[in-house]
Design an enzyme around this catalytic site. Structure first.
Site, PDB file in Angstrom:
ATOM      1  N   LYS A  47      77.642  89.018  16.712  1.00 11.59           N
ATOM      2  CA  LYS A  47      77.884  88.817  18.154  1.00 11.59           C
ATOM      3  C   LYS A  47      79.362  88.982  18.473  1.00 11.59           C
ATOM      4  O   LYS A  47      79.732  89.404  19.569  1.00 11.59           O
ATOM      5  CB  LYS A  47      77.333  87.461  18.607  1.00 11.59           C
TER       6      LYS A  47
ATOM      7  N   ARG B 251      96.297  72.500   6.913  1.00 12.73           N
ATOM      8  CA  ARG B 251      97.508  72.852   6.181  1.00 12.73           C
ATOM      9  C   ARG B 251      98.721  72.303   6.920  1.00 12.73           C
ATOM     10  O   ARG B 251      99.676  71.832   6.339  1.00 12.73           O
ATOM     11  CB  ARG B 251      97.645  74.360   6.049  1.00 12.73           C
TER      12      ARG B 251
ATOM     13  N   THR C 109      79.454  84.792  24.346  1.00 10.20           N
ATOM     14  CA  THR C 109      80.709  85.412  23.924  1.00 10.20           C
ATOM     15  C   THR C 109      81.002  86.699  24.671  1.00 10.20           C
ATOM     16  O   THR C 109      82.153  87.064  24.874  1.00 10.20           O
ATOM     17  CB  THR C 109      80.671  85.648  22.398  1.00 10.20           C
TER      18      THR C 109
ATOM     19  N   ASP D 112      74.491  83.014  21.342  1.00 11.55           N
ATOM     20  CA  ASP D 112      75.932  83.186  21.142  1.00 11.55           C
ATOM     21  C   ASP D 112      76.405  84.539  21.636  1.00 11.55           C
ATOM     22  O   ASP D 112      77.536  84.688  22.108  1.00 11.55           O
ATOM     23  CB  ASP D 112      76.255  83.011  19.655  1.00 11.55           C
TER      24      ASP D 112
ATOM     25  N   SER E  92      86.283  83.560  25.379  1.00  8.39           N
ATOM     26  CA  SER E  92      86.098  84.160  24.052  1.00  8.39           C
ATOM     27  C   SER E  92      87.293  85.005  23.659  1.00  8.39           C
ATOM     28  O   SER E  92      87.697  85.920  24.396  1.00  8.39           O
ATOM     29  CB  SER E  92      84.854  85.057  24.041  1.00  8.39           C
ATOM     30  N   ARG E  93      87.850  84.744  22.485  1.00  9.07           N
ATOM     31  CA  ARG E  93      88.957  85.535  21.969  1.00  9.07           C
ATOM     32  C   ARG E  93      88.519  86.958  21.625  1.00  9.07           C
ATOM     33  O   ARG E  93      89.256  87.915  21.842  1.00  9.07           O
ATOM     34  CB  ARG E  93      89.577  84.843  20.754  1.00  9.07           C
TER      35      ARG E  93
ATOM     36  N   VAL F  99      90.562  86.520  15.777  1.00  3.81           N
ATOM     37  CA  VAL F  99      89.553  87.414  16.355  1.00  3.81           C
ATOM     38  C   VAL F  99      88.663  87.855  15.192  1.00  3.81           C
ATOM     39  O   VAL F  99      88.924  88.859  14.518  1.00  3.81           O
ATOM     40  CB  VAL F  99      90.201  88.635  17.043  1.00  3.81           C
ATOM     41  N   GLU F 100      87.597  87.093  14.951  1.00  2.00           N
ATOM     42  CA  GLU F 100      86.771  87.327  13.757  1.00  2.00           C
ATOM     43  C   GLU F 100      86.092  88.690  13.771  1.00  2.00           C
ATOM     44  O   GLU F 100      85.838  89.278  12.722  1.00  2.00           O
ATOM     45  CB  GLU F 100      85.707  86.224  13.637  1.00  2.00           C
TER      46      GLU F 100
ATOM     47  N   PHE G 268      88.262  74.896  16.255  1.00  2.00           N
ATOM     48  CA  PHE G 268      86.884  74.450  16.035  1.00  2.00           C
ATOM     49  C   PHE G 268      86.817  73.202  15.160  1.00  2.00           C
ATOM     50  O   PHE G 268      86.103  72.248  15.479  1.00  2.00           O
ATOM     51  CB  PHE G 268      86.038  75.581  15.445  1.00  2.00           C
ATOM     52  N   GLY G 269      87.601  73.193  14.077  1.00  2.00           N
ATOM     53  CA  GLY G 269      87.601  72.016  13.206  1.00  2.00           C
ATOM     54  C   GLY G 269      88.027  70.767  13.951  1.00  2.00           C
ATOM     55  O   GLY G 269      87.425  69.694  13.818  1.00  2.00           O
TER      56      GLY G 269
END
Ligand code: NAI
Ligand code: 13P
Length: 305
Positions: free
Chosen positions: A170, A29, A227, A223, A233-234, A254-255, A10-11
């Protein structure tokens, strides 16, 4: 100049789209996520966070890493506009992203950027719309102008609670939707699960002070639909693997897994019934079998919708 912390999918995608229109400093990092899109020469990469001097900084590390990043760099980041780009509830504190920012950086302007957007779509320049939430509407309007691009259209709100919880919850419902499909229960069952899952999202979010229109917007319903219905979607893919009894790469972000555990605690503390979230937490935690998980939802007492 915009700073972005977290050079993952995403970043990096945000650096690609924002870098087409303004200078960006992307901190990671190590290296940049494997997106097959070239970064414009306006994007500088660095492994030294001290080089990120921008007044507006996007925080695009995973939710469960945000507290540690802020704890280690709060002094350096304080006083700036800090826009969380992560989705979830912090397992250690039960806080959402903007509360974590406010606790670590009391002089910062916290905001959250969230909504229906796969990183790959943003990086390819496909049209996407997101919610930019900031309790300070004047600051939110400035961020909305600053972070909108030709393909990335931001809608603004002051409801950070609703925007954060939409994005966090979500992911949990998406895991459940993946379980349904992975277990071969069919698309009708998924539609029922998504609908009941949205009701569960609303119950908790409204109890915590969110506005209903926020949950019905991009950061919630938008969303959730994306998702729960895409194998990009993970969280959905992780759920599919659970439902099919297959393995899943533990290195993939996987948030919804940790957020399910954090939300079970939050729901209990506020007396909110969240059976789907509880099922995801128990199934992902290996405390119930798949038949038991499915039965736990299908045998609930009949009630009014
Ligand atoms: N990938 C996507 O399509 C989208 C992701 N998001 C959200 O963006 C957030 C980040 O996810 P992704 O970039 O997709 O994950 P990712 O797994 O692709 O990248 C995560 C990045 O964070 C870095 N990181 C991990 N722990 C760290 C720590 N303790 N300190 C510093 N850096 C650390 C990793 O090295 C990696 O570069 C998540 O909350 C996700 O929900 C939001 C919208 C779309
Ligand atoms: O948040 C996202 C889309 O809006 C990305 O979803 P996953 O984290 O499930 O891949």
């Amino acid at each position: 100049m915009i700073g972005i912390l977290g050079a993952g999918a995403f970043g990096t995608a945000l650096a690609v789209t924002l870098g087409r229109e303004q200078p960006v400093m992307l901190w990671g990092r190590r290296g940049v996520a494997g997106l097959d899109v070239a970064l414009s020469e306006q994007v500088r990469l660095t492994a030294d966070l001290a080089e990120v001097e921008a007044e507006t900084v996007l925080l695009a590390v995973p939710m469960q890493a945000l507290g540690g990043l802020l704890g280690a760099n709060g002094g350096r980041l304080d006083g700036r506009a800090l826009v969380a780009c992560c989705k979830g509830v912090d397992l250690a504190t039960g806080l959402g992203p903007t509360a974590l920012i406010a606790a670590a950086c009391p002089a910062a302007t916290p905001a959250i950027l969230t909504g229906p957007s796969f990183a790959a779509d943003i990086a390819r320049g496909l049209p996407t719309a997101l919610t930019l939430a900031c309790t300070d509407d004047a600051a939110g309007e400035a961020l909305q102008r600053r972070l909108s691009t030709a393909a990335l259209r931001l809608y603004r709100t002051t409801d950070t609670v609703g925007a954060e919880l939409g994005g966090a919850l979500k992911n949990v419902i998406a895991i459940a939707a993946g379980v349904v499909i992975g277990a071969g229960l069919g698309h009708s069952a998924r539609a029922a699960l998504m609908t009941r899952g949205y009701a569960e999202m609303q119950r908790l979010a409204l109890a915590l002070g969110a506005r209903p229109e926020t949950l019905a917007g991009l950061s919630g319903l938008g969303d959730l639909v994306l998702t729960c219905t895409s194998d990009q979607s993970r969280n959905f893919r992780f759920g599919q693997a659970l439902g099919a009894g297959a393995g899943f790469d533990a290195h993939v972000t996987v948030e919804g897994r940790a957020t399910a555990t954090a939300v079970v605690r939050l729901a209990a503390a506020h007396g909110i019934d969240m059976p789907i979230t509880a099922m995801v937490d128990a199934l992902a935690g290996g405390r119930v079998t798949l038949p038991q998980a499915i039965q736990s939802l299908l045998s609930r007492p009949l009630k009014q919708e």
